[in-house]
Structures are given as C-alpha cells and as structure tokens.
Design a protein around this motif. Sequence first.
Motif, PDB file in Angstrom:
ATOM      1  N   GLN A 252       0.821  -1.209   0.000  1.00 41.32           N
ATOM      2  CA  GLN A 252       0.000   0.000   0.000  1.00 41.32           C
ATOM      3  C   GLN A 252       0.862   1.268   0.000  1.00 41.32           C
ATOM      4  O   GLN A 252       0.560   2.239  -0.692  1.00 41.32           O
ATOM      5  CB  GLN A 252      -0.924  -0.013   1.226  1.00 41.32           C
TER       6      GLN A 252
ATOM      7  N   ASP B  78      -0.257   5.083  -0.719  1.00 38.76           N
ATOM      8  CA  ASP B  78      -1.235   5.199   0.353  1.00 38.76           C
ATOM      9  C   ASP B  78      -0.499   5.289   1.680  1.00 38.76           C
ATOM     10  O   ASP B  78       0.087   4.304   2.153  1.00 38.76           O
ATOM     11  CB  ASP B  78      -2.158   3.977   0.337  1.00 38.76           C
TER      12      ASP B  78
ATOM     13  N   LYS C 175      -2.293   2.142   9.234  1.00 34.77           N
ATOM     14  CA  LYS C 175      -2.060   0.732   8.935  1.00 34.77           C
ATOM     15  C   LYS C 175      -2.379  -0.106  10.160  1.00 34.77           C
ATOM     16  O   LYS C 175      -2.216   0.343  11.310  1.00 34.77           O
ATOM     17  CB  LYS C 175      -0.599   0.513   8.521  1.00 34.77           C
TER      18      LYS C 175
END
Length: 752
Positions: free
Chosen positions: A329, A334, A338
């Motif tokens: 990611q 992004d 997390k």
Amino acid sequence: MKVSTRWGWGVALLVAAGLGLVLAFVLSLLAQGPSRYERHFVWLFWVNAAVAALLLLFLIGAGVRLALRFRQGKFGSRLLLKLAGIFALVGVLPGALIYMVSYQFVSRSIEAWFDTRVERALDAGLALGKDTLAALAADLEAKTRTAGERLADRGSTNTLVLERLREQLGADEVTLLGADGKVKVTAGQSAALGTERPAQALLRQARLQRSVSQIEGLEDEISVTSGPGPRVRALARVPSASLSLAEEELTLMVVQPLPRALTGNALVVQAAYREYQQRILAREGLRRMYIGTLTLSLVLSVFGAVLLAVVLGNQLARPLLMLAEGVKQVAAGDLGAKPVFASRDEIGGLTRSFADMTEQLGSARAHAEASLRQLDSARTRLQTILDNLTAGVIVFDRERHIDTVNPGATRILRAPLSAYVGRLLGDVPGLADFAEGVWQRFEQHQASPEDGERDHWQDAFELRLGERDDNSITLLVRGAPLPGRARLMVFDDITEVVSAQRTAAWGEVARRLAHEIKNPLTPIQLSAERLQHKLEAKLAEPNDQAMLNRSVATIVSQVQAMKQLVNEFRDYARLPAAQLQPVDLNALVAEVLALYGDAQEQGHLVAQVDSGAPLLRGDPTQLRQVIHNLVQNALDACAGRPDARVLLSTELERHPDGRARVLRLKVTDNGPGFAEKVQKRAFEPYVTTKSKGTGLGLAVVKKIADEHGASVRIVNLPPREGGDGGPAGAQVSLSFSSFSEQGQRADPVAPA
C-alpha cells in the motif's frame, strides 16, 4: 497463551538447556584441566545424547503438523514451509561445513601442539629468559664496579653523592657497607625503612672477586606480582685511595628492580613447559574429548534450528504477511493508517513501528511540501533583494569560480558578469589585476588575519576601467569566508566619497597653513632686515658686523624655506604619482635609522629586519618619508619614559611553494597607544594628540601606501599583566604585496 506459543517456548527452553549444558560443562571443565574434563566426559555425552533424542521427537511431531496444515490449504502454510526449509538449510549446511573444518582443525591442531619444534621453542624461550636475566645482572655488576672505582677517586662520600649515583644507575637503593657489613651511608626509596643487609657469603665473594651480583625474588609467581618484586643485588669492593692498613675496607651495594613483565613472562614460559610435558601424556584422550564435544554441539544446533523454524514459523508468518500488505500500500502511495499486530514481542513492535513510520512519512511529506514552498518563496525574496541592492555581490565557489552575481556588481564593474558564471573573475576583460588583488587579500586573511578581521576583511582597491588613466574608480571591498570553502565579496563604488573627503581635508589644510604659518613669516623677515639696517652702521668691529649679516641671512633663508614648506603642504593634494622601481626596503630602513643615532645609542630605537625580504616595486623618496613619519611618531608617543622603546621591523610571509606573499613593515612602541576616538580617524588630516603636531603624519603615510597598493593597519597592543589596564603601546603596519623579480636582490638604493 496459544498452543503454538507454548510449544515454541517449550522447545526454546529445551534447546537452550541442552546447549547451555554442553557449553557450561565444557568451559568449566576445560578451565580446571584435561584430567577433570576426561573424568566427566562419559556421563556428559549421554546426557546430551538424550537431549538430542528429545529434540528429534519434537521435530518429527512438528513435521507431521506442518504437513497436515499444508494439505488442508491453511493460510501461511506455504510461507511456514519455506521458513522451515530455509532454517533447516541454514542450520544443516553451515553446521556440517563447520563440523568438517573443525574436525580436521582439531585433529591436526592437537598433533601440531606436540610437535618437536614446539618443544624446542619452549626450551629456547626458557633459556632466553634465563640469559636475559643473567645479562641484566652482569650489566648492573659492571656498572656497580665502575661506580665503586669512581667513589674511590672522589675520596669522600655522603648521602647526596649516593643519591646522585642512584639516579644515574636507575636503581632503587645505593648503600655503602663497612667491613662487617654494617650500613655506612645509604640512599634510595627504602632508606627511611632500613636497608636490608646482604648475606655474609655474598659480601665475602664480592671482596674476593671485586664484584658479584645475584637475582632475588624469583622463587615463585606470587612474589613477582606482589610484594617488593624481583630485583638484582650487585656488590663491588671500593678500592682504597691510600696505602694505610688501618683504613676500613668499604663495599658498594646497588639494588635495582627487575621488570615485572620480563620476570612474569619467564615464569609463564616455565609453567607452560611443565604443562606441555603433562599434555603429551593425555594427547589421545584430549583429541577424543574435543571431537565428541563438536559432534554433540552440531546435533543439538541443527535439531534445534529446524524445530524452532517449524514451531515459530506461524508466529512469524502472520505479522510478515501484514507487513507485506502494508508495504504494498505504501508503494502505491497510500500513507493512511495501517493495522497493528497485537503482540508484545519484536514482531508486534515491528508492525507498530511500521504504522508509526507510515504516519510520520505522511506528516513528513506534508512538511516537505510546505518547506519547498517556503524555500521557493525565500529564494525569490533573496533574489529580489540582491537585484535591488546598489552594492555589488559576488559569491565564489571552492574552485574560485563565480557562482552568484547580482546586477549591482555588473553596474559597478561595467562588465557582463552574468555571462562569466562558472568561470574565474580574472577571465573577465580588464579585471585580472583586480581579481588577483582580491584573492591575495583572501589568502592573507586566511593565513594571518589582522586584529579585528577574524570574521571578514575590508580594503579599498583602485580599479582602472578602459585605457585612460583618469577613468578609474575606488572600490570598498569586504570579503568573508562561507561554509564549504566558498567566498563572499561585497563591494561598492566610493570614488565620489573619497574625492569629496580629499577635497575637504586639503582645503582645510591650506587654510590653516596660510593662517598659522605663512602670515607671520613676512613680518619676521622684514624685522630681521630692519635690524640689520639699523645696527650694521653702529657696530665698529668687523667681526660683529659679519656675525650680524650672517644671522640676518640665516633668518631670511629659513623664512624662505618655511614659505616653501607651506607651499608644499598646500600642494600635497596634487602629490605626483609614485615613480615605481625596484626598492630594497631593508636598505631604506637603514638609511632612515642613520638620522636617529642618539635614539639607537640610548636603546630607545631598535631595528629587526628580515634578511630574505625581496625587492619591492616602490618610490624610494616616498617610502623614506613613510619610515621617517612612523619612527618620529613612535618616538614622540613614548617620549619622556625612561624605558621608552621603539621597534622597527620587516617581516616576510611566503606561499607554501616558497613565493613571497606579503612583506610587512611594522613600527611598535610602548607608549600610551591610540585613543579610541583618534584610532577611528587616525588617517585623516589634522587628527593628532600632540600639542604641536599638524596631524599630517599618518595621512601622508596612508596616501603613499595607497599609491603603492599597500594596506595600513593601526592597533593598540594588549595590556601588560599587572598594569593599569591601558594598552601596552601601539603598532602601525604596512603590508606590501607588489614585488620585483622574486628571489633577486639588487644593490641597495642610494641615500636621498
């Protein structure tokens, strides 16, 4: 706690127990000697074999569970299988390789330990230690015998003589013994505690053989590492200086310590030799013990590594897969929040750190974008300021190339400097001499900065633009070093300011001279001539008339000379340009000092010249005037002091390649120094602290220095310790950087 975690902890404890048992016993028994190790080897071997069997059972059970998970297709089973294979490969292959190498190494090393060359080396080391100690004892014996002969020649001894002898010999104790062995005189560290008397047998041997020595304190290793330590005791008979039989026979005793390292090493070699003889008898058992230990260690390590890979692989796989998804990611851009693996171990901490790092990366990216915007704004603002500065600004890189230039520099120098970015300033047409002068000033500041110029330097430069002599400007240049060996130069055109200052200053000079000096001269001359006219006829004696005529003629001639001097001061502003030629500055100093013979004889004026000073390009007449003005000012400053002292010196600074860099002329006095208000305006006309001075001395010096391209500096010397806090004198220095034919000297300039 999960079942897999409990399995992992149980296996880990089992492996740690097995390896710890092996290592602890091996190390402890080896430290106690081969005999203890061989006695416990059998039961130690079977204990470790039982641990290896338990590990094998655990390994089989873990393999079966892993196979079932893989057939059921559970998540992470492939990664767990790969981890198990990697751990097994990492554990088995290096372990087998290390085992083979270690097996060969141990087998051959043990055989090499008992080589005949090793035994000969130990014998040679033992003999070398004995010979070295014997040589030290013999050397001290010879020195003691020589010292005894010197004492006999002196005829008298005392503690001071023995103390000096002890320091020469580097001994701990030097003692003079009588015929019965009693201490007569002693010197050394143990003098206050009492001197140890030698044995009577050793004393008799010294008298029979003239000298003898023996080594003490080497009975055991304890005496070497503690106590007074090993030492050499040397005795020598002191020859009698007379033929009298009643004179007592004396003996000199010297005690010198032996190096602890040397004696300790000798005992270590001796102990190693005894141990070597014992090890020869237990060679085969030692080889069997080492190989058995290696085999057990290999089995335990391999089984433990494979079993841990199978048991703990699942714990490793879950957070690793979570991290892999998070990295994917982040790679896609992004940087949102997390997930975190709920565990207190390092893997869980790694996932938390990854989540924190992702959050910090997002914040850092936002801050970086804001910083870039601020940097662009600051760069634009700085460029706007530089573009609107009336002063010229040039930044040079570490290679002296032009890095940054503003429009003000182009306007002042009247040259397209922007087209020469990345090139040297000397490449710009017409600026070669200016660039050379600037870099000489940078090097001078870096090599030996003047007081008050630690951070930057400031100087004025005359720059001629074009071929016409009158088309020149005066630049006030400031230079400063920048990080990374870069240089900053800021300059401005002060031609009009200098011209206005000169016009105003010399207008005031002409007015004061006409008012204070020239107006009284004509009445003086007329009065002298009138006296001659009235008195000449009344003097009957021819000698009196002649004396009157001579006196009046002297007054008239001196008045004319004063008028001429006033005219010269009035015309100073139109001082002719310097006629530059090769000049020996040291010769000019000698010529001027000849005018101050009385001051030199009284010690008030001292000269120190650098004999290697090269020839300058200068005007001899003007430079003589400079030296004369500076010396006279210095003598006037310290006049009336019984310790008045003026130092006139020349000093040469050279480049690393030996070329002359700067030649300085310094005049230093121990007077009251410059007042602060005078120091700031010392080079302006009529600025003086003298009651009868004109204030033109330093102004003339500055004018001539500018004509020669030299820099002038005045400083007050720091206060003397214990003084009243005022300056300890003043110093005026001229720095010349224009030389004629480096390394060659012509005949001294003839006196003017």
